[in-house]
Design a protein around this motif. Structure first.
Motif, PDB file in Angstrom:
ATOM      1  N   CYS A 106       0.789  -1.076   0.066  1.00  0.00           N
ATOM      2  CA  CYS A 106      -0.050   0.092   0.020  1.00  0.00           C
ATOM      3  C   CYS A 106       1.027   1.107  -0.025  1.00  0.00           C
ATOM      4  O   CYS A 106       2.110   1.290   0.375  1.00  0.00           O
ATOM      5  CB  CYS A 106      -0.992  -0.059   1.262  1.00  0.00           C
ATOM      6  N   SER A 107       0.257   2.309  -0.569  1.00  0.00           N
ATOM      7  CA  SER A 107       1.197   3.727  -0.213  1.00  0.00           C
ATOM      8  C   SER A 107       1.466   3.956   0.945  1.00  0.00           C
ATOM      9  O   SER A 107       0.548   3.629   1.846  1.00  0.00           O
ATOM     10  CB  SER A 107       0.321   4.657  -1.067  1.00  0.00           C
ATOM     11  N   ILE A 108       2.120   4.909   1.304  1.00  0.00           N
ATOM     12  CA  ILE A 108       2.595   5.259   2.623  1.00  0.00           C
ATOM     13  C   ILE A 108       1.388   6.350   3.194  1.00  0.00           C
ATOM     14  O   ILE A 108       1.072   7.055   2.406  1.00  0.00           O
ATOM     15  CB  ILE A 108       3.788   6.131   2.451  1.00  0.00           C
ATOM     16  N   GLY A 109       1.132   5.825   4.357  1.00  0.00           N
ATOM     17  CA  GLY A 109       0.057   6.673   4.940  1.00  0.00           C
ATOM     18  C   GLY A 109      -1.451   6.121   4.396  1.00  0.00           C
ATOM     19  O   GLY A 109      -2.547   6.456   4.801  1.00  0.00           O
ATOM     20  N   SER A 110      -1.420   4.927   3.764  1.00  0.00           N
ATOM     21  CA  SER A 110      -2.786   4.536   3.188  1.00  0.00           C
ATOM     22  C   SER A 110      -3.767   4.278   4.348  1.00  0.00           C
ATOM     23  O   SER A 110      -3.322   3.590   5.089  1.00  0.00           O
ATOM     24  CB  SER A 110      -2.578   3.117   2.060  1.00  0.00           C
ATOM     25  N   PRO A 111      -4.836   4.797   3.927  1.00  0.00           N
ATOM     26  CA  PRO A 111      -5.922   4.550   5.284  1.00  0.00           C
ATOM     27  C   PRO A 111      -6.481   3.351   5.190  1.00  0.00           C
ATOM     28  O   PRO A 111      -7.036   2.790   6.178  1.00  0.00           O
ATOM     29  CB  PRO A 111      -6.984   5.677   4.790  1.00  0.00           C
ATOM     30  N   PHE A 112      -6.313   2.321   3.961  1.00  0.00           N
ATOM     31  CA  PHE A 112      -6.925   1.154   4.213  1.00  0.00           C
ATOM     32  C   PHE A 112      -5.901  -0.065   4.511  1.00  0.00           C
ATOM     33  O   PHE A 112      -6.355  -1.169   4.372  1.00  0.00           O
ATOM     34  CB  PHE A 112      -7.885   0.826   2.934  1.00  0.00           C
ATOM     35  N   LYS A 113      -4.815   0.336   4.634  1.00  0.00           N
ATOM     36  CA  LYS A 113      -3.639  -0.584   4.973  1.00  0.00           C
ATOM     37  C   LYS A 113      -4.016  -1.653   6.177  1.00  0.00           C
ATOM     38  O   LYS A 113      -4.076  -2.792   6.262  1.00  0.00           O
ATOM     39  CB  LYS A 113      -2.240   0.221   5.211  1.00  0.00           C
TER      40      LYS A 113
END
Length: 479
Positions: free
Chosen positions: A428-435
């Motif tokens: 996931c991208s850094i800071g992804s809210p759905f990780k």
């Protein structure tokens, strides 16, 4: 969250704590991040496309009042906060409400296999991770479409500060997530985030199946060269030793023995004793009898060991020494083998970053003068090179077993010792809210053994179409 909220979340994430908290510093940070967004037009496009069409028209319904204020003649009148300023991502993404995500992958079966349709769409058809992403989409209520890594690699940060492979796609916000047996590594975690690992696997060494040794000289195989040299030296020296002792006895006692033996006859008799286990010498002196008895006993042991070992060697086929561990790679390299692994993979990074020990020793064995020979574009190329040339390929255990079974398990040898156990996660991208939401669901799936069932179904489809039985490559004892 809406696209505007997503962009604002990214701006907040990259706010450095050491910066002075003033309006000017905040505006400077927003300006810098906005310029980066302008160089990444796909970022906003992905955020917009992830919002369901049914929600776009009623987007304003998602806003709610959390603060109110009024301005009087003298002072500002404020009211108490009525709710959270930033919603909880765990609660917000417990249901994606039909959002559409872009998921990048590589064509790496058995984890994920894709086909390209006539209209150019990439469609996943099978694999362990195909079952994983489908389970997530069903539980969290989202849809997705697949894109492929432009270079066909997993990738990661490079010395020139570029980010390659599917990891680079997620880091540049070209995709929301990446899945396909992506190993969690320290270097990759500097540019992307990973979910909790959903599968653990070790690496193995795959090499050509050992060939049967030439049996032209099988008669010499019971003993090593050193043992043969010792037998020859002792056989040559024992005759002269007997002759020397017999002469010394005559000098010391002054008495001649009844039967006189020359040096040639004593030497020949010792050799004859070794070959035929018989004796033609008669001596009345105990010193000569003790030497002769010791020699006969030695001949008996040698004859028994030789005949037994030779029988076993002729009865059982003898093969070249296989490559069973990392410590065997040095000798394999001296024997002309090329040591190889997948380019920009976790194995490449593990050996490259090693500061000492066996991993650093193995890194030196790669062909750095011609990197294309040691660092191959994908695992399939590595397996094919093992068939064609003297190659030792470093790859994940499950993938190697299945690819070897497809091509004929008897053509390959898998090392007995595995190494470098690693975990696979969703990128996931850094800071992804759905990780964190993905991680929670993955752990729940693991707890109820849904991943195990998915893997077993995948392997069953393999064994039903493979020419080799499942037990031949260890599927039955893997799950």
């Amino acid at each position: 969250m809406s696209p505007i909220e997503n962009i604002w979340a990214i701006i907040v994430y990259y706010w450095k704590p050491e910066r002075e908290r003033t309006p000017d510093e905040l505006l400077a940070n927003i300006s810098n991040q906005w310029e980066l967004f302008r160089n990444q037009p796909h970022l906003v496009r992905n955020h917009v496309s992830s919002v369901p069409h049914s929600k776009v028209l009623c987007l304003t319904r998602r806003f709610h009042q959390v603060w109110s204020w009024s301005v009087g003649d003298v002072c500002i009148k404020t009211h108490q906060v009525k709710g959270k300023l930033v919603p909880d991502p765990h609660q917000l993404y417990s249901d994606f409400n039909g959002r559409h995500l872009v998921v990048t992958t590589v064509n790496f079966w058995p984890y994920l296999k894709t086909i390209t349709l006539q209209n150019g769409t990439i469609s996943p058809i099978s694999g362990i991770d195909f079952s994983v992403i489908n389970s997530l989409s069903e539980i969290l209520n989202f849809t997705y479409h697949i894109v492929l890594s432009p270079d066909g690699n997993w990738g990661g940060p490079q010395p020139d500060e570029t980010i390659t492979g599917l990891v680079g796609q997620v880091a540049r916000y070209e995709a929301h997530a990446a899945i396909c047996g992506v190993t969690i590594t320290e270097s990759r975690e500097t540019v992307v985030d990973f979910t909790a690992p959903y599968y653990f696997e070790a690496a193995t060494l795959v090499s050509p199946a050992p060939k049967e040794k030439n049996r032209s000289f099988a008669i010499l195989s019971p003993f090593t060269v050193e043992v043969w040299l010792c037998i020859i030296i002792v056989t040559v020296l024992v005759g002269p030793l007997l002759y020397l002792v017999s002469r010394l006895l005559v000098v010391c006692t002054g008495e001649e023995e009844g039967a006189q033996y020359s040096l040639q006859s004593l030497s020949f008799n010792m050799y004859r004793s070794l070959m035929l286990q018989t004796n033609l010498m008669n001596s009345s002196r105990w010193s000569l009898r003790i030497i002769s008895f010791s020699w006969y006993l030695f001949c008996l042991y040698i004859y028994a060991m030789y005949s037994g070992t030779l029988t076993a060697a002729l009865a059982i086929r003898d093969y070249e020494k296989p490559i069973d561990s990392l410590y065997d790679l040095a000798q394999a390299h001296r024997d002309g083998y090329t040591i190889a692994t997948t380019r920009d993979s976790s194995y490449d990074a593990a050996f490259k970053s090693a500061k000492g020990g066996i991993y650093q020793d193995v890194w030196k064995l790669f062909n750095h003068e011609e990197p294309s020979k040691s660092f191959l574009p994908n695992p399939d190329t590595g397996i094919e090179m093992v068939l064609r040339q003297k190659y030792v390929f470093i790859n994940s255990l499950l993938s190697t077993k299945l690819k070897a079974a497809q091509r004929g398990r008897e053509k390959f040898y898998l090392a007995r010792q595995t190494f470098l156990p690693q975990g696979y996660g969703i990128v996931c991208s850094i800071g992804s809210p759905f990780k964190d939401v993905f991680s929670k669901v993955l752990l729940e799936i693991k707890d109820i053994h849904r991943l195990t069932i998915a893997r077993a179904l995948t392997l069953d489809s393999v064994t039903s179409t493979s020419n080799s039985p499942s037990k031949q490559f260890g599927v039955s004892d893997r799950f």
